[in-house]
Design an enzyme around this catalytic site. Structure first.
Site, short mmCIF file in Angstrom:
data_model
loop_
_atom_site.label_atom_id
_atom_site.label_comp_id
_atom_site.label_asym_id
_atom_site.label_seq_id
_atom_site.Cartn_x
_atom_site.Cartn_y
_atom_site.Cartn_z
N VAL A 500 39.85 43.66 47.26
CA VAL A 500 40.48 43.07 46.08
C VAL A 500 39.58 42.02 45.41
O VAL A 500 38.86 41.30 46.08
CB VAL A 500 41.83 42.43 46.49
CG1 VAL A 500 42.53 41.83 45.28
CG2 VAL A 500 42.73 43.46 47.14
N GLU A 501 39.68 41.94 44.08
CA GLU A 501 38.97 40.93 43.29
C GLU A 501 37.47 40.91 43.58
O GLU A 501 36.87 39.87 43.80
CB GLU A 501 39.60 39.54 43.49
CG GLU A 501 41.03 39.48 42.97
CD GLU A 501 41.67 38.11 43.15
OE1 GLU A 501 41.01 37.20 43.63
OE2 GLU A 501 42.86 37.98 42.80
N GLY A 502 36.90 42.10 43.59
CA GLY A 502 35.48 42.26 43.90
C GLY A 502 35.33 42.67 45.34
O GLY A 502 35.49 41.85 46.24
#
Length: 810
Positions: A500-502
C-alpha cells in the site's frame, strides 16, 4: 623547512575542510599563511612572488562572483546541462513534493544534532487524550475481531454507527467544518490503538484520515466544495474512497490509462461543459460502501474548451456514487482481512468540470496534489498499523513467555526464546522511534516526503519481523485461528501494508534514495532548477551559488569521512552523555554516505536510478541514519531511563551494523573498480569491522519484557490491553499479573515437588497434595488453582465443529 611549510598548509587544509569553513574564511586563512611564508621563509623572493601571484589569482577568481561566473560557472553549466539526465514534468513534481527537514542535515554529511534535539517531544492535547481514553477505548471494547474477520467479513452495524457518530472519519478535518482537527501524532496514536485490536477496523478508520477526498479538499478544494463536503465527511454522512490504482497503472501511477475528455453534455437538464470519463480501478479501500469517489484520471481537451492545451495531464475529481455509468460494490478479499476494498469501473460517466478538486484551475495538477498529500498520509497510517500490531505482540509475547512453561521453566528463560523476544523489543522500539520523529515533523508544518517513505518501508518490514518472531515463540498457539488467537490476523495482515501507498520494493529502490538524493541534498535540486531555468542570468547566478557550495561540501566530506574513519568517530562533535558514541558514529557515517552519494551520482549519473540494487543499498544507509537519529531522540525524549538503555544499545548496534554491511556490499559492487577502491579508502580507511551486541544485553531486555518492568510498560504503552469480553490479549495480561504475583507460592510447590514431598502429574494435582500435607494454606491453594485455571485458558487453542468451518460462497 619546505616540508614544514607543506605540513602547515596540509594541516590548515584539513582543518578548514573538516569544519566546513566558508570561502571567505579559507581565503583569509591562506592569506595569513602566505604572509607568514613570505616573512619567515628563507625561500628566494622569486618563489615568494610566484606564490603570491598564484594565490591572488585564485582568490580573485573564486571570490569575485562576476568573474567566477564568466570564467568557471558558465562553462560548468554547459557541461552540466549536457550530462544532466532528462527529467519529466511528472518526475519534477514528485521531486519537489513535500519539504526537507532532518533528512537534509543527514545528507549534508555534517548533521547539527542541536537541530534534532530542538524538535519538541510529541504530546497529546487534553482533548486528544480524552478522545483516546474515551471513544477510542470504547470502540476497541466493541471489537470482536473473530466475528468481523471470519463470520461476518464486515464491521457490525453498531460499530459502523459508533464510528460515524463519534467522528472517527474527521481527525484531519478542521473544527470549522465539524472535524476534530487532531495533530498528526494524535492521529497516529489513535490508529495504532485501533490497529492493535483489529486491522479491519483500523483500515476503515485510517483511509478517510489519510490520502483521500478530505485531505485533497482541505488543501486544494474550492470554498464551495469545502463548505458542502467537509461537514458531511466529518459526520460520516459521506463515506469517501480514492481511486488511483488500476490493472495497468500500479506502481507506475503516472501511466494512468483512465481518461476524461472535456466536452459538452447534459447534466440535470442543462447543457454544460463537462468531462466524459472511462476508468477501471482496483484495490480501492472503502469503495464497496463509498458514497463519494475521489478519482484520478488523465484529462484531455481536444476541442480546447478550457484552454490551448490538449493533454492537460493527471487530474483529480470528486464524483457521487449514484452518478450514471459507475459500477461499484464488489469486493476484494485481501488475506482474510475483510476491510471494505474493491474495484470501481466507470463507462461514459459525464460529470461537470466543477467537480474537479479545486475547479478548472487545478486541472492537470493531480499528480502534484497526490504526491504532496502522500508525503503526509504515508507517514501516519501504515507506521501506525505497524506500531499498533508490534506493541500488542510485544505485550502478549513477553507475557506468554512468562506464563507458558516447558521443562518446568518459563519459556522466556530459554536462550533461543530470549533471542526472539529481544528482536521483538528492539524492532518495536525502532518503529516507535521513527514514527514519533516523523509525526513531530508533520506537526511542525513539514511535508516530509522522503522520511515518510523511510518510516513506511522500515516500519512495515520491522513489524513483519516482529510477527515472525512472535509466531516462533507461540508455536501451535499462534497458528490455530479462533477467538483465542491474538496473532494470526496480524501475521496475515502485515503483507498488505507492504503493497500500500508505494510497494516496498519501489519505495526502497526508487523513492528513498532516488527522491532523497535530489530532494534532501543541500544543492542538487538547486543546480537542477538552475539548469532547467530558461533565464540565462538568473540561472547562472543560481547555478554558481549551488555548484561552488556543492564543491565545498564534497571536499569537506572527503576530509571528514577520512578523519572520522581514522579516529573511529572520536573527532565528531555530539551532545554529551552516554549516547555520545552513537551520535559520533552516525556523524561519521553521514559524512561517508554524503561523499559516496555525491561521487556515485557524479560517476554514474542517470544510470544510478536504474541500478536498483546499488540505489537500494544507499537507501538502506540513508534510512538507518534517519532511524538511528530517531532512536536517540526518542530515548532522550523519554527521560534517558537506565532500564531502556539496553534497548537503545541493541537497536543502534543493529543499525550501525546494517550501515556497515550495506556500505561494504555497495563498494564491492561499484561498477568502476578504481573509484570503488578510492571510496573504500575514504570511507573505511581502517576496514569494515562489525560489532555484535553482547549476549548479556539480550538477557537484560528479555528479563524486563517478561516481568512487570517500567521498560515493558513504556515499550507497550498505547496498546489496548483491557480484559474485555472479546479482547483475549487482556486475558493474557491478567494471567501474566497473577503469575508474577504468585511466583513465590509457585516456587514453594516446585521446590516441594523437586524434593519428593508432593506428587502429581499436573500443577493442580501438586497444589492439592501440598494443601493436604499442610505445605501451603487453603487461601494459597485457592489462589494457585485460580491462577492455573487462568493459565490453561491462556495457552488453550480453539477447535470447531466441521460445519463451523464450511466455506461460504466466496
Amino acid at each position: 623547512m619546505a616540508l614544514v611549510w607543506w605540513l602547515i598548509v596540509i594541516g590548515a587544509f584539513f582543518a578548514l575542510a573538516y569544519k566546513r569553513s566558508s570561502l571567505s574564511v579559507w581565503t583569509l586563512s591562506f592569506l595569513v599563511l602566505l604572509g607568514f611564508y613570505c616573512y619567515f621563509s628563507p625561500a628566494h623572493v622569486i618563489f615568494k612572488t610566484i606564490a603570491a601571484i598564484f594565490f591572488i589569482g585564485i582568490a580573485v577568481i573564486l571570490n569575485v562572483k562576476p568573474i567566477r561566473r564568466q570564467l568557471l560557472s558558465k562553462r560548468l553549466l554547459k557541461l552540466y546541462r549536457r550530462a544532466m539526465p532528462k527529467i519529466s514534468e511528472t518526475e519534477q513534481q514528485a521531486i519537489k513534493a513535500g519539504t526537507v527537514s532532518w533528512g537534509r542535515e543527514l545528507f549534508s554529511g555534517y548533521p547539527d544534532w542541536r537541530v534534532l534535539l530542538k524538535y519538541p517531544k510529541p504530546q497529546l492535547t487534553k482533548e486528544e487524550q480524552a478522545f483516546l481514553d474515551g471513544p477510542v477505548n470504547e470502540l476497541c471494547s466493541m471489537i470482536n475481531d473473530w466475528e468481523i474477520t471470519h463470520k461476518n467479513c464486515d464491521l457490525p452495524p453498531e460499530v459502523w454507527q459508533f464510528i460515524k457518530e463519534q467522528g472517527f472519519f474527521s481527525f484531519i478535518i478542521p473544527k470549522q467544518y465539524g472535524g476534530k482537527d487532531f495533530s498528526a501524532f494524535a492521529n497516529s496514536e489513535i490508529l495504532a490503538r485501533i490497529y492493535g485490536s483489529s486491522i479491519t477496523v483500523g483500515s476503515t478508520v485510517a483511509v478517510p484520515n489519510s490520502l483521500g477526498p478530505a485531505e485533497l479538499l482541505m488543501k486544494y478544494g474550492t470554498d464551495e466544495q469545502k463548505d458542502h463536503l467537509l461537514p458531511r465527511l466529518a459526520k460520516g454522512e459521506e463515506i469517501p474512497c480514492f481511486a488511483l490504482t488500476g490493472p495497468i497503472a500500479g506502481s507506475d501511477a503516472t501511466a494512468i490509462p483512465d481518461v476524461g475528455i472535456v466536452c459538452k453534455g447534459q447534466h440535470e437538464g442543462k447543457e454544460i461543459i463537462g468531462i466524459r470519463l472511462n476508468w477501471n480501478k482496483r484495490y480501492i479501500t472503502l469503495a464497496p460502501i463509498a458514497t463519494i469517489i475521489g478519482l484520478a484520471f488523465r484529462l484531455f481537451d481536444p476541442d480546447h474548451l478550457l484552454g490551448d492545451k490538449e493533454d492537460i495531464g493527471i487530474t483529480c475529481a470528486l464524483i457521487p456514487r449514484n452518478t450514471p455509468g459507475i459500477t461499484i460494490g464488489r469486493r476484494h478479499f485481501p488475506l482474510n482481512i475483510p476491510f471494505q476494498n474493491g474495484p470501481i469501473q466507470g463507462k461514459d460517466v459525464f460529470v461537470p468540470v466543477d467537480w474537479i478538486i479545486g475547479g478548472t484551475k487545478m486541472a492537470g495538477h493531480g499528480w502534484r496534489m497526490l504526491v504532496e498529500c502522500l508525503s503526509v498520509g504515508r507517514a501516519i497510517t501504515l507506521p501506525a498499523s505497524a506500531i499498533g500490531g508490534a506493541k500488542v505482540v510485544a505485550f502478549s509475547s513477553g507475557a506468554y513467555a512468562r506464563i507458558r512453561e516447558q521443562f518446568n521453566t518459563p519459556i522466556g528463560h530459554f536462550e533461543g526464546v530470549e533471542e526472539a523476544l529481544t528482536r521483538i523489543a528492539g524492532n518495536t522500539y525502532l518503529i516507535d522511534s521513527a514514527r514519533r520523529l516523523t509525526t513531530t515533523l508533520i506537526d511542525l508544518g513539514e511535508k516530509p516526503a522522503v522520511p515518510s517513505a523511510i518510516v513506511k518501508y522500515h516500519a512495515i518490514e520491522s513489524a513483519r519481523k516482529v510477527a515472525n518472531d512472535a509466531m516462533d515463540i507461540h508455536g501451535g498457539k499462534g497458528i490455530c485461528l479462533g477467538p483465542k488467537n491474538y496473532l494470526g490476523r496480524n501475521y496475515q495482515g502485515f503483507p498488505i501494508g507492504v503493497t500500500v501507498e508505494g510497494a516496498n520494493i519501489l519505495t526502497r529502490c526508487l523513492i528513498i534514495f532516488g527522491q532523497g538524493a535530489i530532494r534532501c541534498h543541500p544543492y542538487i535540486l538547486k543546480s537542477l532548477e538552475a539548469a532547467i531555468d530558461g533565464d540565462q542570468i538568473d540561472s547562472l547566478k543560481q547555478f554558481d551559488e549551488a555548484i561552488f557550495a556543492h564543491m565545498g561540501m564534497v571536499v569537506s566530506n572527503i576530509v571528514r569521512s577520512l578523519l572520522l574513519g581514522l579516529t573511529c568517530s572520536k573527532l565528531a562533535g555530539s551532545p554529551p552523555g552516554r549516547t555520545k558514541k552513537y551520535f559520533q558514529k552516525l556523524s561519521r557515517f553521514s559524512a561517508a554516505f554524503a561523499i559516496t552519494a555525491d561521487i556515485s551520482m557524479g560517476i554514474l549519473g542517470g544510470q544510478l536510478k536504474r541500478r536498483e540494487i546499488l540505489s537500494g543499498r544507499l537507501s538502506d544507509i540513508f534510512s538507518m541514519l534517519y532511524i538511528g537519529s530517531a532512536v536517540l531522540k526518542h530515548f532522550i525524549d523519554q527521560g534517558e531511563h537506565d532500564e531502556d538503555y539496553p534497548l537503545v544499545e541493541l537497536t543502534l548496534h543493529d543499525i550501525i551494523n546494517t550501515i556497515k554491511k550495506q556500505f561494504n556490499s555497495y563498494l564491492a559492487n561499484f561498477p568502476n573498480r578504481f573509484v570503488g577502491i578510492l571510496l573504500r579508502v575514504i570511507t573505511f580507511p581502517l576496514g569494515v569491522h562489525l560489532e555484535e551486541p553482547k549476549d548479556a544485553l539480550s538477557k537484560k531486555i528479555t528479563r524486563r519484557l517478561i516481568s512487570k518492568s517500567p521498560m515493558r510498560e513504556r515499550l507497550t504503552a498505547g496498546a489496548y490491553v483491557a480484559p474485555t469480553e472479546h479482547n483475549f490479549v487482556g486475558k493474557v495480561g491478567k494471567c501474566f499479573e497473577r503469575v508474577l504475583a504468585l511466583k513465590d507460592q509457585e516456587k514453594i510447590i516446585k521446590h516441594a515437588a523437586k524434593e519428593g514431598k508432593i506428587s502429581g502429574l499436573t500443577f493442580a494435582a501438586k497444589v492439592t497434595d501440598a494443601l493436604a500435607k499442610k505445605i501451603i494454606t487453603q487461601s494459597q491453594a485457592d489462589e494457585l488453582l485460580e491462577m492455573d485455571k487462568l493459565r490453561l485458558e491462556v495457552i488453550a487453542v480453539d477447535d470447531f465443529a466441521p460445519d463451523e468451518l464450511t466455506n461460504k460462497t466466496a
